[in-house]
Structure formats: structure tokens, C-alpha cells
Design an enzyme around this catalytic site. Structure first.
Site, PDB file in Angstrom:
ATOM      1  CG  HIS A 102      32.250 -13.690  40.243  1.00 44.39           C
ATOM      2  ND1 HIS A 102      32.205 -13.389  41.583  1.00 44.39           N
ATOM      3  CD2 HIS A 102      31.285 -12.933  39.650  1.00 44.39           C
ATOM      4  CE1 HIS A 102      31.250 -12.503  41.792  1.00 44.39           C
ATOM      5  NE2 HIS A 102      30.674 -12.204  40.638  1.00 44.39           N
ATOM      6  CG  PHE A 158      29.250   1.096  28.608  1.00 47.08           C
ATOM      7  CD1 PHE A 158      30.281   0.231  28.267  1.00 47.08           C
ATOM      8  CD2 PHE A 158      28.308   1.431  27.639  1.00 47.08           C
ATOM      9  CE1 PHE A 158      30.390  -0.295  26.983  1.00 47.08           C
ATOM     10  CE2 PHE A 158      28.398   0.910  26.355  1.00 47.08           C
ATOM     11  CZ  PHE A 158      29.436   0.056  26.017  1.00 47.08           C
ATOM     12  CE1 TYR A 168      24.581  -3.070  41.785  1.00 52.65           C
ATOM     13  CE2 TYR A 168      23.952  -4.524  43.578  1.00 52.65           C
ATOM     14  CZ  TYR A 168      24.753  -4.238  42.499  1.00 52.65           C
ATOM     15  OH  TYR A 168      25.731  -5.124  42.124  1.00 52.65           O
ATOM     16  N   GLY A 205      23.811   7.412  33.162  1.00 52.47           N
ATOM     17  CA  GLY A 205      22.969   7.862  34.287  1.00 52.47           C
ATOM     18  C   GLY A 205      23.854   8.230  35.465  1.00 52.47           C
ATOM     19  NE  ARG A 206      20.264   7.749  40.278  1.00 49.71           N
ATOM     20  CZ  ARG A 206      18.990   7.867  39.878  1.00 49.71           C
ATOM     21  NH1 ARG A 206      18.559   9.051  39.498  1.00 49.71           N
ATOM     22  NH2 ARG A 206      18.172   6.851  39.862  1.00 49.71           N
ATOM     23  CE1 TYR A 207      24.543   2.250  38.128  1.00 54.11           C
ATOM     24  CE2 TYR A 207      26.617   1.072  37.965  1.00 54.11           C
ATOM     25  CZ  TYR A 207      25.291   1.112  38.322  1.00 54.11           C
ATOM     26  OH  TYR A 207      24.703   0.007  38.902  1.00 54.11           O
ATOM     27  CB  THR A 250      24.558 -18.072  39.953  1.00 53.62           C
ATOM     28  OG1 THR A 250      25.614 -17.125  39.683  1.00 53.62           O
ATOM     29  CG2 THR A 250      24.465 -18.298  41.432  1.00 53.62           C
ATOM     30  CD  GLU A 290      28.622 -12.271  36.116  1.00 58.38           C
ATOM     31  OE1 GLU A 290      29.468 -11.375  36.224  1.00 58.38           O
ATOM     32  OE2 GLU A 290      27.977 -12.727  37.081  1.00 58.38           O
TER      33      GLU A 290
END
Ligand code: UDP
Ligand code: MN
Length: 394
Positions: A277, A164, A389, A167-169, A289, A345
Site C-alpha cells: 500500500h 468491477f 466518494y 453503479g456510478r463507478y 490499520t 482489505e
């Protein structure tokens, strides 16, 4: 908490408590929210001032100046501690032992395919090479790459890669991701890229190798980045149903903010594939987490590993089941007005806790180079791209 703060403030007037080393004294403007931002700090952080009963104004001024000087002198010390703590903690994490694979031979694994029986589980004594449910964890040195190439070619495996770029990605990452994938991802097998974006016209054309194709599919742009990330589950599941299942045997789903730098080959293919990870594979489970909110569908008390949602894959059937289940849980959370800690996640980790993956990829398959000095990472196959970010997220 606020009450306690006032009480100590009152006491410190008399007791001349003005020199404690609370770093907040460097930033007095943080003090109002200190109990939230630094809950572990004692709240008698009153380096600000004390009042002398005899001569309040002069003594107060001198004391204030002294405190400011102390704070200024201590600043370099604090900065040094902050600067060196991160790397040394990471270095120490690298020394924590992983659990060991207890299987005598790879023939005892639950095999995804015939090549798995030839994995050398003992070739990497420094890391965990299989799970308690007898799935392999793939590390450099354990497998014969040519064997996997041959077997998957013979089996007629073909891979859909979903990514994906919304936007700005898109401008920031897509081109480098796709170009690098053309050099390293599943070379020798048919690969179909599925690029999902809100601005198809901005996708630059990429020179593709033989048996490789690319489709750009327009999707809606959700306002919140959390929704952009989570709603990928729905789009992937729909596209598997309408398209991918008719053309490909396997699906791999990637974040776009990464770059292939080494072989990412058919040794990664299996029915249900999870990615360790990079930041958690050597940490004790207690520090994972996971979502700890019992109100969320993603809630788990414990798990096996902490998996990274930037890479997952498997047979089209298994990935469809996974994405559908995660989407369902995400929507249930929305109805209950909760959101899992790490969004998709967290749901992915819950799913893989209940439905054990048949294969796990070592962090070589998704590495963050800001983690240094790890001798167990023998090859970089896919690297995190720098994250910006603030600039990129909506
Ligand atoms: N994404 C996107 N546009 C956005 C936010 C996210 O295209 O504004 C997609 C992109 O593929 C990205 C993925 O969702 O790689 C996950 O988001 P991100 O990489 O920011 O998450 P993180 O790596 O921090 O978990
Ligand atoms: Mn990412």
C-alpha cells in the site's frame, strides 16, 4: 466524559479560563460532540464565556467579544498549520528507512519462475527487495523486462483481469481503466478481461489488441458500498471456478478507480501476488490499520506489510483459494454481526499474514500521486484516479 466537561465548565466560571487555544472554539457548534470527534482535546474548551460576579452582563459581553476576536485572529495560524502539516509529515515518512533484504543473491529466493533467479536484489539499496520468507519485492531497476516477457511467452502464461464497475463507478472510471490497460497491462500475453457490472448495456466497446478479449458479466448491485466491495471475493471465486481456470494460467484483480501509466508486465506474475500500500510501505508496523477487533475473522495483532486490496493476483488456483477464504471470513463476520475495519482489505491482510505471498509488488504498481517527493518511486505503473466518494458511492 460529559461529567468531566461540566465540572471544568463550572471551575472556569470562577477562574476566567476563556482563552485556551482549543480549535473547537472556532466552531462552537461542534462542542456537543467534541468528546467524540476530538477525543484528544482537553474538555475545558470553554472559550465561550466566563461570568464576572460584579457585573455579569457587561463583563460577559466584553469577554465574549475578546474571545471571538482571538479566535478570528488565530484562524489563519490554525489553517496554516493544517495546510503544511500533511505534506511535511509525508515528506518525513519518505525518509524512514525500510528493512533490508538480507539475501546474498536472487538464487536464494523461493522462485516463482526461472527469471526470478536473475533479479538484482542489490540494485535498489534504497528499498526492501525481498521478504524474510524469501519472496521478491519487485522494484524498477531489479529486473530485465524482456526476460520476463520471453519466459512467460514460452511458458504459455495467460492472464485474466477482473474488474468491477457497479453503479456510478462505471461511467466514472471503467473506460479510462480499460483503455489504459490496453496500453500497459501484460502486453504480449493473452489477456481476458472480466468486467462485472449491474448495467452491462452501459459498457462502451473498447478497441482490443490481438489475443485480448473482454467479457461483460452482469452481477447484482448490493445496496451498501461496503458489500459491493466485499462481495467481489465471491464473484471472483465463482468465475475462476466456472470459467477462468479453463482459459487462463493467472488472474489479476483490480479496483476500477485507477489508470495504467507504465508497464505492468509479466514480472508481476507469480503464484500469489500482493501489493504494498502506497501510504504504508515506509511506516512502522504499529501504524498499520489492520482489523483490531478480536470478534472479527480479519483480526490480527501484527503482520508483515500492509497490503492494498486494489491489486492482487496469482495463479488461478491461489487466487481461488484466497477469494474463497476471504469470502468465508466475511460471511462469518456477518453472522456474528461484525464488519472488519477496511472490509475486504482487512480480510486480505489477514489471509496474506497466514498464507505468505510468493511475490510482492512495490508501490510503483499502485501509486497515489498526492504523495510527493519520493525518490524511490522511479516509475508510475498504475495510478489512483481521483476519488469522489460523495458523488459515486451508493
Ligand atoms: N465498486 C463499484 N461500485 C461501488 C463501490 C465499489 O464498482 O459503488 C468497486 C470498484 O471496482 C471499486 C472497488 O469496488 O474500485 C472498491 O471500492 P473503492 O474503490 O471505492 O474503495 P477504495 O479504493 O476507497 O478502497
Ligand atoms: Mn479503489
Amino acid at each position: 466524559m460529559y461529567g468531566a466537561h461540566l465540572t471544568v465548565a463550572h471551575l472556569s466560571d470562577k477562574m476566567n479560563i476563556s482563552t485556551n487555544l482549543n480549535p473547537l472554539c472556532f466552531f462552537p457548534f461542534f462542542k456537543a460532540s467534541s468528546s467524540l470527534a476530538f477525543p484528544y482535546l482537553p474538555h475545558k474548551s470553554l472559550c465561550l464565556t466566563t461570568v464576572d460576579d460584579q457585573n455579569p452582563s457587561t463583563m460577559g459581553y466584553i469577554q465574549k467579544t475578546k474571545n471571538v476576536l482571538k479566535c478570528v485572529l488565530l484562524l489563519p495560524v490554525v489553517l496554516c498549520i493544517v495546510y503544511f502539516t500533511g505534506p511535511s509529515v509525508r515528506l518525513m515518512i519518505g525518509l524512514l528507512p525500510m528493512q533490508r533484504c538480507t539475501l546474498g543473491s536472487a538464487e536464494m529466493l523461493i522462485l516463482d519462475n526461472a527469471a526470478d533467479a536473475r533479479l538484482d536484489l542489490q540494485s535498489r539499496p534504497d528499498v526492501q527487495t525481498c521478504t524474510s520468507w524469501r519472496a521478491p519485492i519487485i522494484w524498477e531497476g531489479m529486473f530485465d523486462p524482456d526476460l520476463y516477457d520471453q519466459i512467460h511467452r514460452k511458458q504459455g502464461s495467460s492472464v485474466a483481469l477482473t474488474v468491477f464497475a457497479i453503479g456510478r463507478y462505471l461511467d466514472a472510471y471503467l473506460e479510462a481503466f480499460l483503455n489504459s490497460s490496453e496500453h500497459h497491462f501484460m502486453l504480449g500475453l493473452p489477456v481476458s478481461y472480466y468486467v462485472f457490472t449491474d448495467t452491462p448495456e452501459k459498457v462502451k466497446s473498447i478497441k482490443l489488441g490481438p489475443q485480448r478479449s473482454l467479457r461483460v458479466i452482469q452481477v447484482q448491485r448490493h445496496t451498501r458500498w461496503q458489500d459491493i466491495s466485499m462481495m467481489r471475493m465471491k464473484t471472483i471465486s465463482d468465475t475462476i471456478e466456472s470459467d477462468i481456470r479453463h482459459h487462463c494460467t493467472h488472474v489479476f484483480c483490480f479496483d476500477v478507480d485507477q489508470v495504467f501509466t507504465g508497464r505492468f508486465g509479466p514480472e508481476a506474475l507469480g503464484d500469489s501476488v500482493a501489493q504494498l500500500h502506497a501510504h504504508y510501505y515506509r511506516l512502522p508496523k504499529k501504524l498499520f490499520t489492520y482489523d483490531r477487533n478480536p470478534k472479527s475473522q480479519a483480526f490480527i495483532e501484527t503482520g508483515d506489510f500492509y497490503y492494498h486490496a486494489a491489486v492482487f493476483g496469482g495463479s488461478w488456483k491461489d487466487v481461488k483459494a484466497l477469494t474463497e477464504a476471504c469470502y468465508k471470513s466475511i460471511m462469518e463476520d456477518k453472522q456474528n454481526n461484525v464488519e472488519a475495519l477496511w472490509h475486504d482489505e482487512s480480510h486480505l491482510n489477514k489471509y496474506f499474514w497466514i498464507h505468505k505471498p510468493s511475490r510482492i509488488l512495490s508501490p510503483e504498481y499502485c501509486w497515489d500521486t498526492s504523495i510527493r517527493n519520493r525518490t524511490d518511486i522511479r516509475v508510475f505503473r498504475l495510478l489512483w484516479a481521483p476519488k469522489h466518494y460523495n458523488k459515486l458511492r451508493t
